[in-house]
Design an enzyme around this catalytic site. Structure first.
Site, mmCIF file in Angstrom:
data_model
loop_
_atom_site.group_PDB
_atom_site.id
_atom_site.type_symbol
_atom_site.label_atom_id
_atom_site.label_comp_id
_atom_site.label_asym_id
_atom_site.label_seq_id
_atom_site.Cartn_x
_atom_site.Cartn_y
_atom_site.Cartn_z
ATOM 1 N N ASN A 79 9.547 4.605 -15.530
ATOM 2 C CA ASN A 79 10.920 4.679 -16.069
ATOM 3 C C ASN A 79 11.431 6.109 -16.135
ATOM 4 O O ASN A 79 12.632 6.354 -15.999
ATOM 5 C CB ASN A 79 10.966 4.002 -17.439
ATOM 6 C CG ASN A 79 10.955 2.486 -17.290
ATOM 7 O OD1 ASN A 79 10.561 1.974 -16.251
ATOM 8 N ND2 ASN A 79 11.408 1.781 -18.316
ATOM 9 N N GLU A 80 10.509 7.075 -16.314
ATOM 10 C CA GLU A 80 10.955 8.487 -16.323
ATOM 11 C C GLU A 80 11.545 8.845 -14.952
ATOM 12 O O GLU A 80 12.570 9.509 -14.858
ATOM 13 C CB GLU A 80 9.780 9.428 -16.636
ATOM 14 C CG GLU A 80 9.277 9.368 -18.073
ATOM 15 C CD GLU A 80 8.407 8.158 -18.354
ATOM 16 O OE1 GLU A 80 7.928 7.518 -17.392
ATOM 17 O OE2 GLU A 80 8.211 7.827 -19.537
ATOM 18 N N GLU A 105 12.504 -4.057 -5.135
ATOM 19 C CA GLU A 105 11.376 -4.230 -6.057
ATOM 20 C C GLU A 105 11.844 -4.023 -7.500
ATOM 21 O O GLU A 105 11.535 -4.807 -8.384
ATOM 22 C CB GLU A 105 10.278 -3.219 -5.702
ATOM 23 C CG GLU A 105 9.074 -3.297 -6.621
ATOM 24 C CD GLU A 105 7.969 -2.292 -6.264
ATOM 25 O OE1 GLU A 105 8.156 -1.504 -5.322
ATOM 26 O OE2 GLU A 105 6.941 -2.319 -6.958
ATOM 27 N N GLY A 159 0.826 -1.211 0.000
ATOM 28 C CA GLY A 159 0.000 0.000 0.000
ATOM 29 C C GLY A 159 0.856 1.254 0.000
ATOM 30 O O GLY A 159 0.989 1.918 1.033
ATOM 31 N N TYR A 160 1.441 1.563 -1.135
ATOM 32 C CA TYR A 160 2.230 2.787 -1.275
ATOM 33 C C TYR A 160 1.429 3.856 -2.032
ATOM 34 O O TYR A 160 1.143 4.926 -1.522
ATOM 35 C CB TYR A 160 3.524 2.513 -2.061
ATOM 36 C CG TYR A 160 4.695 1.978 -1.273
ATOM 37 C CD1 TYR A 160 4.531 1.319 -0.063
ATOM 38 C CD2 TYR A 160 5.994 2.110 -1.762
ATOM 39 C CE1 TYR A 160 5.621 0.828 0.643
ATOM 40 C CE2 TYR A 160 7.090 1.629 -1.072
ATOM 41 C CZ TYR A 160 6.901 0.983 0.124
ATOM 42 O OH TYR A 160 7.983 0.506 0.808
ATOM 43 N N SER A 161 1.055 3.536 -3.306
ATOM 44 C CA SER A 161 0.469 4.555 -4.187
ATOM 45 C C SER A 161 -0.909 4.995 -3.718
ATOM 46 O O SER A 161 -1.666 4.218 -3.135
ATOM 47 C CB SER A 161 0.338 4.003 -5.616
ATOM 48 O OG SER A 161 1.564 3.503 -6.052
HETATM 49 C C1 LIG Z 1 -0.045 -2.866 -13.062
HETATM 50 C C2 LIG Z 1 0.327 -1.974 -11.903
HETATM 51 C C3 LIG Z 1 0.491 -2.531 -10.644
HETATM 52 C C4 LIG Z 1 0.787 -1.697 -9.548
HETATM 53 N N1 LIG Z 1 0.872 -2.257 -8.296
HETATM 54 C C5 LIG Z 1 1.056 -1.445 -7.223
HETATM 55 C C6 LIG Z 1 1.024 -1.991 -5.893
HETATM 56 O O1 LIG Z 1 0.831 -3.190 -5.690
HETATM 57 N N2 LIG Z 1 1.175 -1.135 -4.854
HETATM 58 C C7 LIG Z 1 1.397 0.208 -5.019
HETATM 59 O O2 LIG Z 1 1.575 0.917 -4.028
HETATM 60 N N3 LIG Z 1 1.428 0.757 -6.263
HETATM 61 C C8 LIG Z 1 1.252 -0.041 -7.366
HETATM 62 N N4 LIG Z 1 1.260 0.495 -8.630
HETATM 63 C C9 LIG Z 1 1.364 1.956 -8.780
HETATM 64 C C10 LIG Z 1 2.644 2.444 -9.411
HETATM 65 O O3 LIG Z 1 3.722 2.387 -8.518
HETATM 66 C C11 LIG Z 1 2.371 3.861 -9.948
HETATM 67 O O4 LIG Z 1 1.437 3.727 -11.014
HETATM 68 C C12 LIG Z 1 3.604 4.557 -10.439
HETATM 69 O O5 LIG Z 1 4.455 4.881 -9.370
HETATM 70 C C13 LIG Z 1 3.275 5.849 -11.228
HETATM 71 O O6 LIG Z 1 2.412 6.679 -10.496
HETATM 72 P P1 LIG Z 1 1.044 7.234 -11.140
HETATM 73 O O7 LIG Z 1 0.316 6.074 -11.742
HETATM 74 O O8 LIG Z 1 0.365 8.032 -10.091
HETATM 75 O O9 LIG Z 1 1.492 8.169 -12.352
HETATM 76 P P2 LIG Z 1 1.931 9.704 -12.243
HETATM 77 O O10 LIG Z 1 2.872 9.878 -11.111
HETATM 78 O O11 LIG Z 1 0.715 10.546 -12.276
HETATM 79 O O12 LIG Z 1 2.740 9.899 -13.590
HETATM 80 C C14 LIG Z 1 2.107 10.074 -14.858
HETATM 81 C C15 LIG Z 1 3.201 10.224 -15.919
HETATM 82 O O13 LIG Z 1 4.005 11.395 -15.641
HETATM 83 C C16 LIG Z 1 5.393 11.037 -15.560
HETATM 84 N N5 LIG Z 1 6.043 11.832 -14.503
HETATM 85 C C17 LIG Z 1 5.534 12.105 -13.267
HETATM 86 N N6 LIG Z 1 6.427 12.847 -12.563
HETATM 87 C C18 LIG Z 1 7.505 13.040 -13.360
HETATM 88 C C19 LIG Z 1 8.757 13.717 -13.194
HETATM 89 N N7 LIG Z 1 9.074 14.326 -12.039
HETATM 90 N N8 LIG Z 1 9.636 13.721 -14.226
HETATM 91 C C20 LIG Z 1 9.334 13.073 -15.382
HETATM 92 N N9 LIG Z 1 8.151 12.417 -15.608
HETATM 93 C C21 LIG Z 1 7.253 12.398 -14.611
HETATM 94 C C22 LIG Z 1 5.392 9.558 -15.189
HETATM 95 O O14 LIG Z 1 6.558 8.920 -15.610
HETATM 96 C C23 LIG Z 1 4.170 9.035 -15.948
HETATM 97 O O15 LIG Z 1 4.515 8.763 -17.276
HETATM 98 C C24 LIG Z 1 0.972 -0.302 -9.739
HETATM 99 C C25 LIG Z 1 0.826 0.252 -11.031
HETATM 100 C C26 LIG Z 1 0.509 -0.574 -12.091
HETATM 101 C C27 LIG Z 1 0.336 0.055 -13.459
#
Ligand SMILES: Cc1cc2nc3c(=O)[nH]c(=O)nc-3n(C[C@H](O)[C@H](O)[C@H](O)COP(=O)(O)OP(=O)(O)OC[C@H]3O[C@@H](n4cnc5c(N)ncnc54)[C@H](O)[C@@H]3O)c2cc1C
Length: 393
Positions: free
Chosen positions: A379-380, A243, A126-128
């Protein structure tokens, strides 16, 4: 590092081969492939590994790990993919387990590590949160002290396999006064606690793995806090490096590449196997060369982990290249399948019955594989980490 196989390594390889031959991994894999029996298949396989003493290669022996060398781990992973044996689910064994044995107190180690090892406790992460993904430190789920408990309110999102989980490890906010990173605490929460609800998020590949987890006045004993209050960010970061290393999945990509070679040797275009097509070969061999380079990078990280050093910024390099290679493999495989890769099989008809046997799986892998460059930190964001911590920009 030395990766020449010694006679002991070769003996170990024979032992691993024999184990896979006897442990019938395909029975567990069959259960795992069916969404209705997924959890059962995973636990069944984990229990077999546990009985063998191999479920946690990198954990120190004192905590129930196998204490393998980097070479032994490498051999195991190669043999695992050759035997098409399942991987373990990472949340307990690869994520929260190392946090607990590194930062937890002795009661927490005694209470939680056995269930993680023997598969009786299923964990989720439970991070995101809806407003905190890449900018994880912006998380808002609150934990307020009340006597010997914390009272947790807020929501987590994208929580993989929360629907199966017995426990969730959570980052929560305990202080708003300083820098965002400073007020974060690491809590272990029993999923049966009143006030927790899990709502599914449908996935594009048709397999339900994602969820939202909501907390409404959830009481969590203070004894479930890892380390110090407000220090959760430090513990969370160490977990993220593990991870990302796991997400690189080099052995899995090697096995996919082998399968792709076989498919392309059978697929004909103009009477010639596709593997002889110049354009296809150029793309195939580029992936092959990049994968080989990645494998050596992974071996360096494995060697560091085997000497008890936490993978640092190298794990970001591994994550980026590993997931890009995975996606390149998915793309080439679905292109090879052609139109058959677009078919959606129903319960009665499988695309295996019509055209290419690999088309249906190629489509599912391609679709879910888009997420690999997002989860575990996009990856960004990994590029930002490399810019700062490796290149000093
Ligand atoms: C299939 C799947 C499984 C997952 N499982 C888990 C889980 O079990 N537990 C959990 O806690 N989380 C989980 N996640 C969440 C995951 O860690 C987040 O989706 C991820 O960290 C990106 O956050 P976001 O989706 O809020 O995108 P955002 O942070 O909103 O980013 C949107 C876009 O903007 C880009 N971006 C944002 N900030 C910057 C910056 N400073 N510089 C350059 N580019 C930037 C990002 O690269 C991305 O392309 C999962 C996600 C997926 C897709």
């Amino acid at each position: 590092m030395d990766i020449t196989f010694s006679s002991d390594d070769l003996k170990f390889r024979d032992e691993v081969r024999l184990f896979f031959a006897n442990a019938a991994p395909e029975a567990s894999q069959q259960l795992i492939n069916n969404p209705g029996t997924y959890k059962q298949g995973v636990i069944q396989w984990q229990k077999k590994l546990f009985a063998q003493g191999w479920v946690a290669p990198f954990w120190p022996r004192e905590h129930g790990g196998a204490g393998w060398s980097a070479t032994q781990s490498y051999i195991y992973e190669c043999e695992r993919v050759i035997a098409q044996a399942p991987d373990v689910v990472p949340f307990g064994l690869k994520m929260v387990g190392p946090v607990i044995y590194t930062y937890g107190n002795s009661e927490q180690k005694a209470r939680f590590l056995p269930g993680i090892l023997n598969g009786s406790d299923w964990w989720c992460q439970g991070y995101s949160e809806p407003g905190a993904g890449s900018d994880l430190a912006a998380l808002k789920t609150r934990a307020d002290r009340d006597g010997d408990d914390y009272v947790v309110n807020g929501s987590k999102i994208w929580t993989t396999y929360a629907q199966y989980a017995d426990w969730i490890f959570c980052l929560v906010r305990t202080d708003n006064s300083g820098k965002p990173q400073q007020g974060i605490t690491f809590l272990l929460i029993d999923m049966k606690t009143p006030g927790i609800t899990v709502s599914p998020i449908p996935s594009i590949n048709g397999v339900d793995s994602l969820n939202e987890v909501h907390f409404e006045n959830v009481r969590v004993p203070r004894s479930n806090r890892i380390g110090e209050e407000g220090q959760g960010w430090t513990y969370a970061k160490s977990l993220l490096a593990h991870e990302r290393t796991a997400i690189a999945r080099v052995a899995d990509s090697k096995s996919r590449l082998d399968r792709l070679r076989k498919f392309a040797s059978c697929e004909l275009q103009g009477g010639r196997p596709m593997i002889q097509d110049e354009e296809f070969r150029a793309r195939f061999t580029t992936i092959e060369a990049e994968l080989m380079a990645l494998e050596y990078m992974e071996l360096r990280v494995l060697a560091a982990m085997a000497s008890n050093r936490s993978p640092g910024a190298e794990s970001s390099l591994l994550k980026i290249r590993g997931t890009e290679i995975q996606q390149a493999l998915h793309e080439l495989t679905i292109e090879l399948a052609g139109l058959y890769g677009c078919m959606i099989a129903d319960n009665d008809t499988s695309s295996a019955d019509i055209g290419h046997s690999f088309g249906d799986q190629a489509r599912k892998d391609f679709m879910y594989g888009r997420a690999a460059t997002i989860f575990g930190g996009s990856n960004e964001i990994q590029k930002n980490i490399i810019a700062k911590r490796v290149l000093g920009l």
